[in-house]
Design a protein around this motif. Structure first.
Motif, PDB file in Angstrom:
ATOM      1  N   LEU A  77       0.860  -0.988   0.294  1.00  0.00           N
ATOM      2  CA  LEU A  77       0.052  -0.031   0.315  1.00  0.00           C
ATOM      3  C   LEU A  77       0.913   1.115   0.113  1.00  0.00           C
ATOM      4  O   LEU A  77       0.855   1.892  -1.152  1.00  0.00           O
ATOM      5  N   ASN A  78       1.951   1.330   0.663  1.00  0.00           N
ATOM      6  CA  ASN A  78       2.542   2.207   1.091  1.00  0.00           C
ATOM      7  C   ASN A  78       3.548   2.506  -0.214  1.00  0.00           C
ATOM      8  O   ASN A  78       3.618   4.208  -0.844  1.00  0.00           O
ATOM      9  N   GLY A  79       3.762   1.292  -0.590  1.00  0.00           N
ATOM     10  CA  GLY A  79       4.263   1.923  -1.862  1.00  0.00           C
ATOM     11  C   GLY A  79       3.700   2.082  -3.483  1.00  0.00           C
ATOM     12  O   GLY A  79       4.160   2.939  -4.401  1.00  0.00           O
ATOM     13  N   LEU A  84       2.276   5.684  -6.888  1.00  0.00           N
ATOM     14  CA  LEU A  84       1.354   7.297  -7.287  1.00  0.00           C
ATOM     15  C   LEU A  84       1.297   8.473  -7.600  1.00  0.00           C
ATOM     16  O   LEU A  84       1.637   9.217  -8.733  1.00  0.00           O
ATOM     17  N   GLN A  85       2.011   9.059  -6.736  1.00  0.00           N
ATOM     18  CA  GLN A  85       2.372   9.921  -5.893  1.00  0.00           C
ATOM     19  C   GLN A  85       3.199  11.044  -7.098  1.00  0.00           C
ATOM     20  O   GLN A  85       3.921  12.146  -7.372  1.00  0.00           O
ATOM     21  N   GLN A  86       4.097  10.172  -7.676  1.00  0.00           N
ATOM     22  CA  GLN A  86       5.592   9.950  -8.322  1.00  0.00           C
ATOM     23  C   GLN A  86       5.618  10.030  -9.768  1.00  0.00           C
ATOM     24  O   GLN A  86       6.537   9.909 -10.852  1.00  0.00           O
ATOM     25  N   GLY A  87       4.520  10.188 -10.595  1.00  0.00           N
ATOM     26  CA  GLY A  87       4.248   9.018 -11.003  1.00  0.00           C
ATOM     27  C   GLY A  87       4.659   7.584 -12.147  1.00  0.00           C
ATOM     28  O   GLY A  87       4.542   7.641 -13.139  1.00  0.00           O
ATOM     29  N   PHE A 106      -3.414  13.207  -5.378  1.00  0.00           N
ATOM     30  CA  PHE A 106      -3.633  12.579  -6.186  1.00  0.00           C
ATOM     31  C   PHE A 106      -4.884  13.078  -7.101  1.00  0.00           C
ATOM     32  O   PHE A 106      -5.951  13.632  -6.376  1.00  0.00           O
ATOM     33  N   ASP A 107      -5.236  13.198  -8.162  1.00  0.00           N
ATOM     34  CA  ASP A 107      -6.285  12.467  -8.688  1.00  0.00           C
ATOM     35  C   ASP A 107      -7.542  11.539  -8.862  1.00  0.00           C
ATOM     36  O   ASP A 107      -6.858  10.473  -8.833  1.00  0.00           O
ATOM     37  N   LYS A 328      -1.196  13.975 -10.011  1.00  0.00           N
ATOM     38  CA  LYS A 328      -2.087  15.005 -10.246  1.00  0.00           C
ATOM     39  C   LYS A 328      -2.036  15.571 -11.693  1.00  0.00           C
ATOM     40  O   LYS A 328      -0.596  15.179 -12.212  1.00  0.00           O
ATOM     41  N   ASN A 329      -2.990  15.554 -11.650  1.00  0.00           N
ATOM     42  CA  ASN A 329      -2.704  16.719 -13.678  1.00  0.00           C
ATOM     43  C   ASN A 329      -3.226  15.266 -14.830  1.00  0.00           C
ATOM     44  O   ASN A 329      -2.813  15.775 -15.937  1.00  0.00           O
ATOM     45  N   SER A 330      -3.136  14.443 -14.693  1.00  0.00           N
ATOM     46  CA  SER A 330      -3.130  12.604 -15.448  1.00  0.00           C
ATOM     47  C   SER A 330      -3.952  13.716 -16.153  1.00  0.00           C
ATOM     48  O   SER A 330      -5.640  13.308 -15.954  1.00  0.00           O
ATOM     49  N   GLU A 331      -4.224  13.370 -18.245  1.00  0.00           N
ATOM     50  CA  GLU A 331      -5.686  13.666 -18.587  1.00  0.00           C
ATOM     51  C   GLU A 331      -6.174  12.739 -18.624  1.00  0.00           C
ATOM     52  O   GLU A 331      -6.988  12.257 -19.841  1.00  0.00           O
ATOM     53  N   LEU A 332      -5.896  11.730 -18.299  1.00  0.00           N
ATOM     54  CA  LEU A 332      -6.456  10.373 -18.301  1.00  0.00           C
ATOM     55  C   LEU A 332      -7.499  10.229 -17.806  1.00  0.00           C
ATOM     56  O   LEU A 332      -8.853   9.665 -18.175  1.00  0.00           O
TER      57      LEU A 332
END
Length: 360
Positions: A77-79, A84-87, A106-107, A328-332
């Protein structure tokens, strides 16, 4: 000069369109990294390394509709949250709860499942004496006793009205006679048969006869009512809801919404690395309660065959909204949302939930 300027503008426009088209094509052809964590029944890692579950089925339908190429990558979970935060992952399809803290990092897509937190307790924690005393002084028990006394008093007064002038020695006038009537009706109902009070008049004996047969019928009802009010309910535990968590040794899973709830409400608690470990500690009586998302916890208890040792109490609190998460700010997100909403409003989604014994 004008022709040269127009020619240059046309070339720039065509070049920009070509670059934009190339970027869109590259984005469409890019293989997405889908972050997952074994979280039954939403994400289930099979022995062959394949993934199934509610979130997997929903995502694969969305990816098929959008023609997205992807591969799964598993984390703890932490990983997963860190990647996710690092993209490092493009989409996390784990059922992450939408919280104010996570929204800053996150988005999130539109929610696809709504549930709540719940509390699991060890069945051996059942405090029978405490529950007995609590039920003994409960409103239900007092009502049963009061109703019984009213019935006894009614028949006692009836027989006293007939006997007070003709059987003064046993029933007599005034309050003493009414008390003797109550005593007679109680002795008759319980079939103790002391014989110290007995009607002598015809009216009194008719009342007695009616009361004898009536008592046989109603005594079973009163007995059942009193017994049920005193019987310890199998779900009567020291922990009845979130307010009781401060009084017991509580456990949460690290980085879970349950841990965040406990921290926000200043409830002392310990932390386990995963839900399986937490529930095993609970079953071994190392802790008194585990706080986690209800559907996942119930599913895990069944799979670990802990139903004889652990139970989820009925108290539900802290509504949870499950969504897919993206950097964050993902166009998906704008592409996924319309398809996701269409999927969860379709018949196939209901079939998926039924397959895993979950309510929509």
């Amino acid at each position: 000069m004008l022709i040269r300027t127009l020619t240059i503008l046309l070339i720039l426009i065509l070049t920009g369109l070509h670059t934009l088209t190339a970027q869109e094509t590259e984005q469409e052809n890019k293989k997405l990294i889908i972050g997952v964590k074994h979280t039954p029944p939403f994400i289930v890692r099979q022995q062959n390394g394949q993934y199934t579950g509610i979130s997997v089925a929903l995502w694969e339908n969305i990816a098929k509709e959008l023609r997205l190429d992807f591969e799964y990558k598993e984390y703890d979970l932490n990983g997963l949250l860190g990647a996710l935060q690092q993209g490092d992952v493009d989409v996390c399809i784990n059922p992450l709860t939408v919280t104010s803290q996570r929204v800053e990092q996150f988005d999130f897509t539109q929610p696809f499942f709504i549930t709540n937190l719940a509390i699991a307790v060890d069945k051996t924690q059942q405090n029978k004496w405490l529950s007995f005393l609590s039920n003994f002084f409960s409103l239900q028990f007092l009502k049963a006793i009061l109703l019984l006394l009213m019935v006894l008093l009614s028949f006692g007064i009836l027989v006293w009205l007939f006997e007070r002038h003709h059987n003064k020695e046993e029933f007599g006038p005034g309050m003493r006679g009414i008390w003797n009537g109550l005593w007679w009706s109680a002795v008759t109902m319980t079939t103790v048969g002391y014989g110290d009070k007995s009607p002598k008049t015809i009216g009194g004996r008719v009342v007695a006869l009616i009361w004898m047969f009536t008592a046989i019928i109603i005594i079973s009802g009163f007995t059942a009512s009193i017994a049920s009010s005193l019987t310890v309910n199998e779900l009567e535990f020291a922990v009845k809801g979130p307010r009781d968590l401060k009084k017991v040794n509580t456990l949460a899973v690290r980085a879970s919404s349950g841990q965040q709830y406990l921290e926000n409400n200043n409830i002392p608690h310990e932390v386990a690395g995963d839900l399986k470990t937490a529930l095993e500690q609970l079953a071994n009586e190392e802790v008194n309660a585990v706080v986690y998302d209800e559907p996942i916890m119930k599913y895990t208890i069944r799979n670990l065959d802990l139903n004889s040792k652990v139970v989820v109490i009925p108290s539900k609190f802290a509504t949870q909204y499950y969504s897919f998460s993206l950097p964050k700010n993902s166009e998906l997100r704008s592409r996924i949302n319309p398809v996701l909403l269409s999927e969860i409003n379709g018949r196939e989604w209901r079939v998926i939930l039924d397959e895993y014994d979950l309510e929509r």
